[in-house]
Design a protein around this motif. Structure first.
Motif, PDB file in Angstrom:
ATOM      1  N   HIS A 127       3.667  10.017  -7.539  1.00 26.22           N
ATOM      2  CA  HIS A 127       4.785  10.150  -8.273  1.00 26.22           C
ATOM      3  C   HIS A 127       5.935  10.789  -7.525  1.00 26.22           C
ATOM      4  O   HIS A 127       6.528  11.662  -7.880  1.00 26.22           O
ATOM      5  N   GLN A 128       6.071   9.879  -6.456  1.00 19.84           N
ATOM      6  CA  GLN A 128       7.261  10.135  -5.390  1.00 19.84           C
ATOM      7  C   GLN A 128       8.153   8.807  -5.437  1.00 19.84           C
ATOM      8  O   GLN A 128       7.614   7.645  -5.531  1.00 19.84           O
ATOM      9  N   LYS A 129       9.455   9.313  -5.200  1.00 19.87           N
ATOM     10  CA  LYS A 129      10.554   7.841  -5.256  1.00 19.87           C
ATOM     11  C   LYS A 129      10.484   7.614  -3.575  1.00 19.87           C
ATOM     12  O   LYS A 129      10.849   8.463  -2.875  1.00 19.87           O
TER      13      LYS A 129
ATOM     14  N   LYS B 144       0.820  -1.159   0.094  1.00 19.19           N
ATOM     15  CA  LYS B 144       0.182  -0.020  -0.136  1.00 19.19           C
ATOM     16  C   LYS B 144       0.710   1.256   0.158  1.00 19.19           C
ATOM     17  O   LYS B 144       0.563   2.122  -0.751  1.00 19.19           O
ATOM     18  N   TYR B 145       1.964   1.196   0.692  1.00 20.62           N
ATOM     19  CA  TYR B 145       2.784   2.360   0.734  1.00 20.62           C
ATOM     20  C   TYR B 145       3.360   2.701  -0.415  1.00 20.62           C
ATOM     21  O   TYR B 145       3.482   3.771  -0.889  1.00 20.62           O
ATOM     22  N   ARG B 146       3.944   1.617  -1.301  1.00 17.77           N
ATOM     23  CA  ARG B 146       4.540   1.598  -2.690  1.00 17.77           C
ATOM     24  C   ARG B 146       3.660   2.367  -3.580  1.00 17.77           C
ATOM     25  O   ARG B 146       3.786   3.041  -4.412  1.00 17.77           O
ATOM     26  N   GLN B 147       2.110   1.772  -3.241  1.00 16.42           N
ATOM     27  CA  GLN B 147       1.267   2.424  -4.541  1.00 16.42           C
ATOM     28  C   GLN B 147       0.893   3.662  -4.167  1.00 16.42           C
ATOM     29  O   GLN B 147       0.442   4.315  -5.101  1.00 16.42           O
ATOM     30  N   TYR B 148       0.931   4.295  -2.937  1.00 17.34           N
ATOM     31  CA  TYR B 148       0.477   5.310  -2.583  1.00 17.34           C
ATOM     32  C   TYR B 148       1.639   6.446  -3.257  1.00 17.34           C
ATOM     33  O   TYR B 148       1.481   7.408  -3.818  1.00 17.34           O
ATOM     34  N   LYS B 149       2.976   6.022  -3.176  1.00 14.45           N
ATOM     35  CA  LYS B 149       4.169   6.704  -3.408  1.00 14.45           C
ATOM     36  C   LYS B 149       4.242   6.949  -5.000  1.00 14.45           C
ATOM     37  O   LYS B 149       4.328   7.822  -5.689  1.00 14.45           O
ATOM     38  N   GLU B 150       3.632   5.697  -5.751  1.00 14.83           N
ATOM     39  CA  GLU B 150       3.772   5.731  -7.118  1.00 14.83           C
ATOM     40  C   GLU B 150       2.371   6.549  -7.684  1.00 14.83           C
ATOM     41  O   GLU B 150       2.612   7.362  -8.707  1.00 14.83           O
TER      42      GLU B 150
END
Length: 145
Positions: free
Chosen positions: A85-87, A76-82
């Protein structure tokens, strides 16, 4: 631990109370009472090894559940970041496949534990029941907040 959870408002506030010396007595008494509940297990299962195995298998299922929650939280964290548009500073290798492999492995371990030769079926069945209880508690608590 109950004292710390109560300070974070993740446990009943009674466990936050301390005596005049600063000792969290309600938390200690409650923890001690739960620990004392192990004594009847020795009467139900005279062979202490059997009681120990039951307790350890519940702890193992809890650990597997925690790892599963961490893997899902990472997804979920990575989905939010993507989505925004955050790395991330430390990207996980082989994302998202490494997460799916971890979920598959944890599911395999739980299913293996439920096999008759291991005798942990009750502990494995406790996982969805526990998740449901925590979810209901969260929903009820969230409405008050």
């Amino acid at each position: 631990m109950l004292y710390g959870l109560a300070l974070q408002k993740n446990a009943p506030q009674i466990f936050k109370k301390t005596n005049k010396r600063g000792v969290p007595s309600p938390a200690i008494i409650f923890s001690g009472a739960l620990t004392f509940l192990v004594v009847p297990l020795n009467y139900i299962f005279p062979n202490w090894v059997q009681a120990f195995e039951i307790i350890i298998s519940f702890a193992l299922v809890g650990i597997i559940l925690n790892w599963g929650i961490m893997v899902m939280a990472h997804l979920k964290y990575r989905q939010y970041k993507e989505k925004h548009h955050q790395k991330t500073l430390f990207p996980a290798p082989f994302y998202p496949w490494s997460n799916y492999i971890a979920i598959g492995f944890l599911t395999f371990v739980l299913c293996s534990m439920a096999l008759p030769q291991f005798g942990n079926f009750k502990q494995v069945i406790a996982v969805p029941i526990w998740v449901l209880v925590v979810w209901i508690w969260y929903k009820l608590r969230g409405r008050k907040a």
